[in-house]
Design a protein around this motif. Structure first.
Motif, mmCIF file in Angstrom:
data_model
loop_
_atom_site.group_PDB
_atom_site.id
_atom_site.type_symbol
_atom_site.label_atom_id
_atom_site.label_comp_id
_atom_site.label_asym_id
_atom_site.label_seq_id
_atom_site.Cartn_x
_atom_site.Cartn_y
_atom_site.Cartn_z
ATOM 1 N N UNK A 1 75.761 17.440 -12.671
ATOM 2 C CA UNK A 1 74.818 17.437 -11.552
ATOM 3 C C UNK A 1 73.788 18.565 -11.681
ATOM 4 N N UNK A 2 73.470 18.920 -12.912
ATOM 5 C CA UNK A 2 72.563 20.036 -13.178
ATOM 6 C C UNK A 2 71.194 19.914 -12.509
ATOM 7 N N UNK A 3 70.602 18.716 -12.360
ATOM 8 C CA UNK A 3 69.286 18.694 -11.704
ATOM 9 C C UNK A 3 69.333 19.263 -10.283
ATOM 10 N N UNK A 4 70.382 18.972 -9.530
ATOM 11 C CA UNK A 4 70.501 19.499 -8.169
ATOM 12 C C UNK A 4 70.571 21.019 -8.186
ATOM 13 N N UNK A 5 71.239 21.563 -9.151
ATOM 14 C CA UNK A 5 71.392 23.016 -9.235
ATOM 15 C C UNK A 5 70.117 23.681 -9.745
ATOM 16 N N UNK A 6 69.551 23.130 -10.812
ATOM 17 C CA UNK A 6 68.367 23.720 -11.446
ATOM 18 C C UNK A 6 67.142 23.611 -10.538
ATOM 19 N N UNK A 7 67.028 22.508 -9.832
ATOM 20 C CA UNK A 7 65.889 22.309 -8.935
ATOM 21 C C UNK A 7 66.167 22.835 -7.523
ATOM 22 N N UNK A 8 67.368 23.387 -7.318
ATOM 23 C CA UNK A 8 67.778 23.906 -6.010
ATOM 24 C C UNK A 8 67.559 22.857 -4.924
ATOM 25 N N UNK A 9 67.987 21.639 -5.237
ATOM 26 C CA UNK A 9 67.821 20.505 -4.322
ATOM 27 C C UNK A 9 69.135 19.725 -4.307
ATOM 28 N N UNK A 10 69.953 19.968 -3.292
ATOM 29 C CA UNK A 10 71.269 19.317 -3.210
ATOM 30 C C UNK A 10 71.174 17.802 -3.193
ATOM 31 N N UNK A 11 70.022 17.283 -2.782
ATOM 32 C CA UNK A 11 69.853 15.833 -2.692
ATOM 33 C C UNK A 11 69.486 15.198 -4.033
#
Length: 179
Positions: free
Chosen positions: A42-52
């Motif tokens: 789920x790296x995109x949620x973490x890297x983009x700081x967007x839980x959604x």
């Protein structure tokens, strides 16, 4: 350990509704991993700081990007590559891609490493240099000297990322295994 093409990453990112270029996604992912962030799907949620932000499918180019990047950062043969615009793109487009990559790297690195990462003196200098590059913008030009300069900057960024990964991930891991 091969990175997907920028076009494949772009298509997959658009499919998930991610509002970042392939270069920003790779830069952010590299910053996240180099700063000690977890290597998770789920790296995109973490890297983009967007839980959604959606988690990429297992066969997605975004998942290939994560797994190849992680393997490249761990490669003792220094086989790490930057995902940047292809060589047939104009010099200004490639320079802008590199500067965008650096901006995203700093964001991902800050999210993972926090305010006081365990950096060596060389690591501190490399991070400061990456911050200067992140503030840059390309100057319109297409000369051979400019091509050489861009290649040198790309190599510097590649080595700086490996240095920061060594300071924040490999060094602590090595110290832990000695205890």
């Amino acid at each position: 350990m091969t990175l997907p093409t920028p076009e494949d990453v772009d298509q997959a990112a658009r499919g998930l509704g991610l509002g970042a270029t392939p270069f920003e996604l790779h830069g952010g992912l590299c910053g996240w991993l180099a700063g000690g962030g977890e290597n998770v799907t789920d790296w995109p949620a973490r890297v983009l700081a967007d839980r959604a932000a959606a988690t990429p499918a297992a066969d997605s180019p975004l998942e290939q990007l994560r797994s190849a990047t992680s393997a490249q950062l761990e490669d003792r043969g220094f086989g790490f590559d930057l995902l940047l615009p292809q060589g047939d793109a104009g010099l200004d487009e490639r320079a802008q891609g590199l500067f965008d990559w650096c901006r995203a790297f700093l964001g991902g690195f800050g999210l993972a490493a926090g305010a006081s990462p365990p950096l060596s003196e060389d690591g501190q200098e490399a991070l400061a240099d990456l911050a200067r590059l992140a503030q840059a913008s390309p100057e319109l030009s297409e000369g051979e000297e400019d091509e050489d300069a861009l290649a040198e900057i790309e190599e510097f960024v590649r080595v700086a990322v490996l240095l920061l990964h060594g300071d924040c991930v490999l060094g602590p891991r090595h110290r832990k295994s000695l205890n």
